[in-house]
Write an enzyme that holds these catalytic residues in place. Structure first.
Site, PDB file in Angstrom:
ATOM      1  N   GLY A  90       6.104  27.244 -22.073  1.00  0.00           N
ATOM      2  CA  GLY A  90       6.882  26.178 -22.595  1.00  0.00           C
ATOM      3  C   GLY A  90       8.020  25.854 -21.653  1.00  0.00           C
ATOM      4  N   TYR A  91       8.523  26.539 -21.360  1.00  0.00           N
ATOM      5  CA  TYR A  91       9.758  26.271 -20.214  1.00  0.00           C
ATOM      6  C   TYR A  91       9.235  25.361 -19.152  1.00  0.00           C
ATOM      7  CZ  TYR A  91      13.828  26.745 -17.370  1.00  0.00           C
ATOM      8  OH  TYR A  91      15.060  26.409 -16.478  1.00  0.00           O
TER       9      TYR A  91
END
Length: 253
Positions: free
Chosen positions: A160-161
């Site tokens: 996600g990052y």
């Protein structure tokens, strides 16, 4: 809020806005730019005390700085941040968007609310700050965004990052090209493992040691390592570098 506007004044004084400037890499960037003679607006979202500590460190060394609260994802707050820089120091020459959010989890388990929060700060926030920078930077100025070397290294749990930071990289050359004729550079710095609270949080000593030994230089980066790269990109000496992603990571990838 601490401010000092009595030194190094003049029409030739350069001015920087550093988002996320209250701690970590952002604080190191703010201090380095101030050492290089720029007036610095230290932006923070929460924690005024930490921002004031950054300002106090700068003003205590004879620099000029002030702290201004703004959520980077809120257009009106970011516009007001730029307004304050212009009112206090006369304009804006360097914008460094160091504000960021990171939640680590396997993709299968990532809470979507955490994903939304990361994307709000890391993608929308970058876009909002870049939008104001594109409108307001003076000729000879620079915008520096932040990505992560994990976009290339692709470690598990960073899905996600890294996705949010991949979006920042995608904007970089596009904005540089859109600013053709303005004498403004746009670059993104992608640090590797760097010894900040954000990076160290939740990691075991064994994990930290393993990551530290991954680059050929066999150590973690420091906030000062990254600040030096950012300062170069924002300086006249770095002005021929444009539209680039700089992986400041000791040779990680």
């Amino acid at each position: 809020m601490t401010t000092n506007t009595n030194q190094h004044t003049g029409a030739d004084a350069r001015v920087a806005i550093v988002t996320g400037g209250s701690r970590g890499i952002g604080r190191a960037v703010a201090r380095k730019l101030a050492e290089d003679g720029l007036a610095v607006v230290v932006n923070y979202a929460h924690g005024a005390a930490a921002a004031d500590e950054t300002v106090a460190a700068i003003t205590g060394s004879g620099g000029r700085a002030l702290a201004v609260q703004a959520d980077v994802a809120e257009e009106k707050e970011v516009a007001a941040l730029f307004d304050r820089a212009e009112e206090e120091f006369g304009g804006v020459d360097v914008v460094v968007n160091a504000a960021g959010r990171m939640t680590l989890s396997p993709i299968a388990d990532l809470d979507l609310a955490a994903l939304d929060a990361m994307h709000r700060t890391n993608i929308r926030g970058t876009f909002v700050v870049a939008q104001q920078a594109a409108r307001r930077l003076r000729a000879g100025g620079s915008f520096v965004g932040f990505s992560t070397s994990v976009v290339g290294a692709q470690f598990p749990t960073y899905g996600g990052y890294a996705a949010s930071k991949g979006a920042v990289e995608a904007m970089t050359m596009i904005l540089a090209r859109e600013l053709r004729g303005r004498d403004i550079t746009v670059n993104t710095v992608a640090p590797g493992p760097t010894a900040t609270d954000l990076f160290l949080d939740g990691k075991t000593p064994e994990q930290i040691d393993r990551l530290a030994k991954t680059p050929p230089l066999e150590r973690l980066g420091t906030p000062e390592d990254i600040a030096a790269v950012v300062a170069f990109l924002g300086s006249p000496a770095g002005h021929w570098v444009n539209g680039q992603i700089l992986r400041a990571n000791g040779g990680l990838v």
